[in-house]
Design a protein around this motif. Structure first.
Motif, PDB file in Angstrom:
ATOM      1  N   ILE A  13       0.835  -1.192   0.000  1.00 45.62           N
ATOM      2  CA  ILE A  13       0.000   0.000   0.000  1.00 45.62           C
ATOM      3  C   ILE A  13       0.876   1.250   0.000  1.00 45.62           C
ATOM      4  CG2 ILE A  13      -1.707   1.323   1.315  1.00 45.62           C
ATOM      5  CD1 ILE A  13      -2.817  -1.248   0.026  1.00 45.62           C
ATOM      6  N   GLY A  78      -6.482  -2.924  -1.002  1.00 49.66           N
ATOM      7  CA  GLY A  78      -5.225  -3.088  -1.735  1.00 49.66           C
ATOM      8  C   GLY A  78      -5.459  -3.417  -3.193  1.00 49.66           C
ATOM      9  N   LEU A 133      -2.367 -10.347  -3.947  1.00 50.67           N
ATOM     10  CA  LEU A 133      -2.604  -9.864  -2.588  1.00 50.67           C
ATOM     11  C   LEU A 133      -3.261 -10.915  -1.705  1.00 50.67           C
ATOM     12  CD1 LEU A 133      -3.682  -6.147  -2.937  1.00 50.67           C
ATOM     13  CD2 LEU A 133      -1.725  -7.056  -1.710  1.00 50.67           C
TER      14      LEU A 133
END
Length: 166
Positions: A13, A78, A133
């Motif tokens: 991030i 994300g 992710l």
């Protein structure tokens, strides 16, 4: 989420927001109608007010989209950030593609082509990170981390070739 996964996610991030904040504002918000709503999700507020985010105002502005506001967990947020990054990188790539079609010095053309390749690579990386992710945060972390040096090399080439910002 285990601590190493949280750390990897926070780094993903941070690097993404850092990268996006280095783009010209017009490129970042080209496809996103941004206005700060009266209420942001706690997830967005917590992320943007976290220690890893240097430009909190930019973070809040960039993540004040309807999709970001309704995200329910950090993985969704994300993924959204990666998709936003890919869209904006594509917009920047289109600018570089247009510039390469205009007459210029061989050095400028070489630098611009370096940037085209760097941004193509960045698009692929951001798109891969969206799926990684969930399954492999450490790979996602790596894929985001390698984008920075590629873009920095592009910028160095532009400076060395004395290419003015479009």
């Amino acid at each position: 989420m285990a601590l190493p996964n949280q750390l990897c996610f926070a780094l993903v991030i941070f690097l993404s927001i850092f990268y996006l904040s280095s783009l010209p504002t017009s490129a970042i918000f080209l496809k996103v109608n941004v206005s700060l709503p009266g209420h942001l999700s706690k997830l967005v507020e917590n992320l943007c007010n976290g220690n890893v985010v240097e430009n909190r105002k930019f973070c809040l502005k960039a993540l004040s989209t309807p999709k970001a506001i309704v995200t329910r967990d950090s993985t969704q947020l994300g993924t959204l950030i990666m998709k936003l990054g890919a869209v904006n990188i594509k917009a920047t790539l289109n600018v570089y593609d247009e510039i390469t079609k205009k007459p210029g010095s061989p050095q400028a053309l070489k630098a611009l082509n370096c940037c085209v390749e760097a941004y193509k690579y960045a698009i692929l990386s951001f798109e891969m990170v969206s799926s990684e992710l969930v399954e492999d945060p450490q790979s996602a972390n790596y894929d985001v981390a390698v984008i920075g040096p590629e873009i920095a090399n592009c910028e160095k080439e532009l400076i060395d070739a004395k290419v003015k910002n479009p």
